[in-house]
Every structure is written in structure tokens, then in C-alpha cells.
Design an enzyme around this catalytic site. Structure first.
Site, short mmCIF file in Angstrom:
data_model
loop_
_atom_site.label_atom_id
_atom_site.label_comp_id
_atom_site.label_asym_id
_atom_site.label_seq_id
_atom_site.Cartn_x
_atom_site.Cartn_y
_atom_site.Cartn_z
N PHE A 104 -5.95 1.99 -5.16
CA PHE A 104 -5.40 1.33 -6.39
C PHE A 104 -4.68 0.27 -5.72
O PHE A 104 -3.57 -0.15 -6.27
CB PHE A 104 -4.62 2.20 -7.18
N GLU A 143 10.22 -4.34 -9.42
CA GLU A 143 8.53 -4.22 -9.99
C GLU A 143 8.51 -3.99 -11.36
O GLU A 143 7.76 -4.32 -11.98
CB GLU A 143 8.09 -3.33 -8.84
N ARG A 144 9.60 -2.94 -11.80
CA ARG A 144 9.36 -2.32 -13.11
C ARG A 144 9.85 -3.44 -13.96
O ARG A 144 9.26 -3.44 -15.21
CB ARG A 144 10.26 -1.18 -13.26
N ALA A 158 0.79 -1.12 0.07
CA ALA A 158 0.08 0.01 -0.03
C ALA A 158 0.85 1.24 0.03
O ALA A 158 1.36 1.70 0.93
CB ALA A 158 -0.84 -0.09 1.18
N MET A 159 1.04 1.89 -1.20
CA MET A 159 1.75 3.02 -1.13
C MET A 159 0.76 4.14 -1.60
O MET A 159 0.76 5.21 -1.06
CB MET A 159 3.10 2.72 -2.15
N GLN A 164 -2.39 -6.73 -48.65
CA GLN A 164 -1.31 -5.73 -48.06
C GLN A 164 -1.25 -4.52 -48.91
O GLN A 164 -1.64 -4.63 -50.10
CB GLN A 164 -0.10 -6.73 -48.12
#
Length: 300
Positions: free
Chosen positions: A159, A245-246, A127-128, A282
Site C-alpha cells: 500500500f 499526516e493526519r 514505506a511503513m 422536501q
């Protein structure tokens, strides 16, 4: 295509993850999306397979192998089965929240929390973000005031992935409100503490099974020994962990892009229109086909 990045041990792990997805995830996808919540049994099944503990020490139930490639395999196999976008919360536990405990818990805290997290019995959240502070973590407003052997926490978060399911929440708080980023600490808060509550599940464009929610703290008393790392050093811990995380997000995005390409290619080489496979139309040919389609749709 064989990639040199992975060895035989990774291939064996991938096969296990693939079976896990087929047996435990795919059959429940529709139900979880409809209910807006992943069943807790998924976390227990993932823990049994060892998905949460590859890098955790063996004495806590982990494998003791600090190798992010195992995390990447989980994301890739979830994407390959078209379930990564559902929002399962597994990657949040394995890639994002767990490293906070692995890196900064005291031995006593490790004994208290890690076995449950690694087994999947304990679901983690981080939770940030707050209503007034998303990516600007230094300006969070949630406070934790020391009162004897406890901190008293007040504020709100938003969030938060695994917000409804979480048993244990790593919470960013201001312990020195006037010190900016130098006054942030991390507390581990159990979800059953008086004063802790959860808001409604937030509606999103995608990841409909993800229990993304708001969290509220009203005079929540947390023992001082739930402090993660040093007081007022939480911002630097977060910046360090955000690197992984990234990387996890990048792996997930690449895996989903690969799956989208595979599905598009299969469609283009099998779907027929106007007597030919649509992949054969195409450039100029595509323009003429589009004109005809648009013309038909408006009655020309």
C-alpha cells in the site's frame, strides 16, 4: 466566502496553484487514470512552482516558510478541480514524506537529497505498512542488519503511494528485532539499488491514477550514512510526523466534502423533475416523488 485564516500572500499562492491545476492536471486526468500512473512531468512542474519546498530552507531551493496553510491550499484547489480523488501523489510528497527529510536529515544528507525532491526531479515514497502490519507499525518485520559500513535490508512493504514512480524511499525497518517499537529505524533507500523491486500496481476503489504498489527488499545493501535520525528511534520519528499526516488527511477530507456539497447543491437547484427543481421536494413531498419513481421502475 473569505476566510480569515488566509492572508494576501496565501491568496496569491492559491491563484498560482489554480493555474497549475488548470494547465498541468486537468488536461491529463483521464490519461493518468486510464494508465494508472501519473506522469513524472507533473512532479517537475509542481517543483518549478514551489509546491514541494515552501517549508524547506532557501539554500536547498525552498522558500523557508514553515506554514502548513500553503499545503492546505494545494489540497483545497485539487479538490475544487475534482482531481484530488484521482490520486496524484503530490500531497504525499509535500505533506507526508518530505517532513521526514526536513526534520531528521544531517546537513550532508540535506545537500544530497533535498534539492532534487524540492525541484520535483526526485519522487519520494514512505514505506511503513506491510502485509502483516498496517496500522500496527511496531510489529513490522522488514529487517536491516548492520554489516560494516552498510545495512542489509530484507522484507516487503505494501500500500505504498508513489511506489512505482519513487526514486527515493524512506523505509521503516527493524534494526533490533526483539525490541518492539524501540528497535525500529528509518533508512533512505534509492530505488535503483540491487535487490530492490516493485510489485504490480494495486487495484483500488478510487484514486485510480495513484501508483499504490508493493515494494520488495532482497539483501538490499544501503550505506550506513543513509540512516535517518538515530538508530532505533524511528518509531518516535514516525509518531511525530504522523501528526501532520493526519492533519493533511483531515484537510483533504474536508475539501472533498465541501466540493461534494457544492456539486450536490448545484444539481438540486438546477435539475428538474415533475415540473419542479428537485431541491424543492422536501420531507413528505420527497416521499411521494420517490414512491412514484419506484412505482414506475417496477411497472406499477
Amino acid at each position: 466566502m473569505k476566510r480569515d485564516l488566509f492572508g494576501e500572500e496565501h491568496d496569491a499562492f492559491r491563484a498560482s496553484v489554480r493555474r497549475f491545476v488548470e494547465e498541468h492536471v486537468a488536461p491529463n486526468r483521464g490519461k493518468w487514470e486510464q494508465e494508472g500512473l501519473v506522469g513524472r512531468e507533473l512532479f517537475r512542474a509542481a517543483g518549478t512552482l514551489g509546491l514541494f519546498g515552501m517549508s524547506a530552507p532557501e539554500r536547498y531551493g525552498g522558500a523557508g516558510v514553515a506554514d502548513f496553510r500553503y499545503n492546505a491550499i494545494l489540497s483545497e484547489e485539487l479538490a475544487a478541480a475534482d482531481v484530488l480523488s484521482v490520486g496524484l501523489g503530490l500531497s504525499l510528497q509535500a505533506d507526508i514524506a518530505l517532513p521526514y527529510l526536513l526534520g531528521d536529515c544531517t546537513p550532508e544528507q540535506c545537500e544530497r537529497w533535498l534539492p532534487g525532491v524540492i525541484s520535483g526531479e526526485t519522487i519520494l515514497a514512505l514505506a511503513m505498512s506491510e502485509p502483516g502490519a498496517g496500522s500496527d507499525v511496531a510489529n513490522i518485520a522488514t529487517t536491516a542488519v548492520r554489516d560494516g559500513a552498510e545495512y542489509v535490508v530484507n522484507g516487503s512493504k505494501t500500500f505504498i503511494t508513489n511506489g512505482l514512480n519513487a526514486d527515493l524511499v524512506v523505509v521503516a525497518v527493524k534494526t533490533a528485532p526483539t525490541a518492539g517499537r524501540k528497535g525500529i529505524s528509518l533508512l533512505v533507500v534509492e530505488a535503483d539499488r540491487p535487490g530492490f523491486s516493485r510489485g504490480a500496481k494495486l487495484q483500488k476503489i478510487g484514486q485510480h491514477a495513484a501508483d499504490t504498489a508493493e515494494l520488495f527488499f532482497a539483501d538490499v545493501r544501503v550505506p550506513a550514512d543513509h540512516l535517518l535520525g538515530e538508530e532505533n528511534r524511528g518509531f518516535y520519528v514516525m509518531m511525530s510526523n504522523l501528526v501532520q499526516e493526519r492533519l493533511a488527511v483531515a484537510v483533504q477530507a474536508t475539501a472533498q466534502a465541501r466540493r461534494a456539497y457544492e456539486l450536490s447543491l448545484a444539481h438540486a437547484t438546477t435539475r428538474e423533475a415533475f415540473g419542479a427543481r428537485i431541491g424543492s421536494f422536501q420531507h413528505a413531498g420527497t416521499t411521494e416523488v420517490m414512491k412514484e419513481i419506484i412505482g414506475r421502475s417496477i411497472g406499477l
